[in-house]
Design an enzyme around this catalytic site. Structure first.
Site, PDB file in Angstrom:
ATOM      1  N   LYS A 194       3.440   8.296  -3.238  1.00 57.45           N
ATOM      2  CA  LYS A 194       3.031   7.545  -4.345  1.00 57.45           C
ATOM      3  C   LYS A 194       2.091   7.647  -5.068  1.00 57.45           C
ATOM      4  O   LYS A 194       1.032   8.208  -5.013  1.00 57.45           O
ATOM      5  CB  LYS A 194       2.864   6.119  -3.684  1.00 57.45           C
ATOM      6  CG  LYS A 194       2.218   5.523  -4.961  1.00 57.45           C
ATOM      7  CD  LYS A 194       2.183   3.669  -4.105  1.00 57.45           C
ATOM      8  CE  LYS A 194       1.588   2.361  -4.788  1.00 57.45           C
ATOM      9  NZ  LYS A 194       1.514   1.507  -4.133  1.00 57.45           N
ATOM     10  N   LYS A 246       6.951   7.617  -4.260  1.00 52.97           N
ATOM     11  CA  LYS A 246       7.820   6.091  -6.008  1.00 52.97           C
ATOM     12  C   LYS A 246       6.836   6.882  -6.763  1.00 52.97           C
ATOM     13  O   LYS A 246       5.981   7.729  -6.733  1.00 52.97           O
ATOM     14  CB  LYS A 246       6.988   5.531  -4.963  1.00 52.97           C
ATOM     15  CG  LYS A 246       6.434   4.078  -5.593  1.00 52.97           C
ATOM     16  CD  LYS A 246       6.216   2.636  -5.062  1.00 52.97           C
ATOM     17  CE  LYS A 246       5.780   1.678  -5.722  1.00 52.97           C
ATOM     18  NZ  LYS A 246       5.050   0.657  -5.564  1.00 52.97           N
TER      19      LYS A 246
HETATM   20  C1  PBG Z   1       0.097  -1.688  -4.910  1.00 52.69           C
HETATM   21  C2  PBG Z   1       2.046  -1.812  -5.672  1.00 52.69           C
HETATM   22  C3  PBG Z   1       2.014  -1.218  -7.070  1.00 52.69           C
HETATM   23  C4  PBG Z   1       3.778  -1.662  -6.618  1.00 52.69           C
HETATM   24  C5  PBG Z   1       3.944  -1.584  -5.209  1.00 52.69           C
HETATM   25  N1  PBG Z   1       3.483  -1.590  -4.597  1.00 52.69           N
HETATM   26  C6  PBG Z   1       1.932  -0.692  -7.729  1.00 52.69           C
HETATM   27  C7  PBG Z   1       0.708   0.424  -8.203  1.00 52.69           C
HETATM   28  O1  PBG Z   1       0.105   0.228  -7.168  1.00 52.69           O
HETATM   29  O2  PBG Z   1      -0.150  -0.085  -8.684  1.00 52.69           O
HETATM   30  C8  PBG Z   1       4.648  -0.668  -8.091  1.00 52.69           C
HETATM   31  C9  PBG Z   1       5.600  -1.251  -7.891  1.00 52.69           C
HETATM   32  C10 PBG Z   1       6.711  -1.185  -8.954  1.00 52.69           C
HETATM   33  O3  PBG Z   1       6.106  -1.182  -9.493  1.00 52.69           O
HETATM   34  O4  PBG Z   1       7.708  -1.866  -8.850  1.00 52.69           O
HETATM   35  N2  PBG Z   1       0.793  -2.267  -3.637  1.00 52.69           N
END
Ligand code: PBG
Length: 324
Positions: A194, A246
């Site tokens: 991520k 992601k």
């Molecule tokens: C944080 C989380 C995020 C997303 C999913 N879980 C945001 C981040 O890490 O700041 C982003 C998902 C999206 O942008 O659609 N737990």
């Protein structure tokens, strides 16, 4: 003799025949937001038709997903109250647990319920973990909260826990906690690679994030792919049941690399900013919306993901169903 690749593109039927990649509604996972205290669903800045749901419309969305052949949803909850340690995350009567419990009662086993396992929606500073005295995210202290949260969400009825916090050792910690509590069949959808991405912008509005800075000390640097392989490998060793990359579209090389090394299914998350980009360009008439959506989803599938989490899931599943 001239080689003629165009021959296999000469009709719609032959193109269908030779298509290398197929996408079905079953490949799609729908993210949903439930906001505590709402009676009516509420629009989200930058998220177009994606809404924060009330308990009632949340269940209606599950029905809509089922009706078009979707098999899984990813549930995010937005609490009324936040604090330094995100204590609502571990409250068995908190908004996320209640959402999972109501979803389970509503759909039985027909949908795979993924509960987001992270503290960021629940902390008043917006970080994915708790902070140490210097204000930095404390990895090992955070794992203690994740363990508790895992058991609470498993008890509420989640099938899979989406570990999105990017703490070292989180998959192992959660696996141990689940097993110790007897939840041997609750799985882990590990956000293995991520990135610290600007494409999460609209999501932060969706969960009313309080984050003031960034997540670069725990999420990955977008210049790296070898590091992603290491993250994926570690999550596999720690017992991840599914590994996720992601965002998706700017990271198709990472999805491909994950598919090459993973012995569990690979998922990819087409995140809020990717969604918003397409909606924005389409609303300006710059591209054919349906075509663009299907093209991006197929490209993620082609890169090697068999599970694609996307805000377009219901619409895309509808189109994919109509084709048959
Ligand atoms: C944080 C989380 C995020 C997303 C999913 N879980 C945001 C981040 O890490 O700041 C982003 C998902 C999206 O942008 O659609 N737990």
């Amino acid at each position: 003799m001239l080689k003629r690749p165009r021959r296999l593109r000469s009709s719609a039927a032959i193109r269908e025949l030779v298509a290398e990649v197929r996408l079905s509604p079953e490949n799609l996972m729908l993210p949903l937001f439930l906001r505590e205290g709402l009676v009516q669903p509420k629009p989200i800045e930058g998220m177009y038709s994606v809404l924060q749901h009330s308990p009632e419309t949340f269940l209606q969305e599950l029905d809509r997903a089922l009706a078009v052949g979707i098999k899984s949803v990813m549930v995010f909850a937005v609490p009324e109250k936040r604090d330094g340690t995100g204590s609502e995350a571990c409250n068995s009567e908190g908004v996320l647990s209640r959402a999972i419990r109501s979803a389970r009662a509503h759909v039985g086993d027909k949908l795979v319920l993924v509960a987001d396992l992270c503290l960021d929606e629940f902390t008043d500073h917006g970080h994915c973990g708790v902070l140490d005295k210097r204000g930095e995210v404390d990895n090992d202290e955070t794992l203690k909260h994740y363990r508790k949260m895992a058991v609470v969400l498993a008890d509420a009825g989640a099938d899979l826990l989406g570990t999105s916090g990017m703490m070292d050792g989180q998959v192992q910690a959660i696996r141990e906690a689940l097993d110790a509590a007897g939840f041997i069949n609750v799985g882990i959808l590990a956000y293995a690679a991520k990135y610290a991405s600007s494409f999460y912008g609209p999501f932060r509005n969706a969960v009313e994030s309080k984050l003031q800075t960034d997540r670069k000390t725990y999420q990955q640097d977008w210049r790296n792919v070898v590091e992603a392989l290491r993250e994926i490998q570690l999550d596999l060793e720690q017992g991840a049941d599914i590994v996720m990359v992601k965002p998706a579209m700017s990271y198709l090389d990472v999805v491909r690399a994950a598919a090459e090394i993973s012995d569990v299914p690979v998922a990819a998350y087409q995140v809020s900013g990717e969604y918003a980009m397409i909606e924005a360009a389409a609303s300006l008439g710059h591209l054919d919306r349906k075509h663009a959506i299907l093209e991006t989803l197929h490209s993620i599938r082609r890169a090697g993901a068999t599970i694609i989490c996307s805000y377009f899931a219901i619409e895309a599943a509808t189109w994919l169903g109509e084709k048959k």
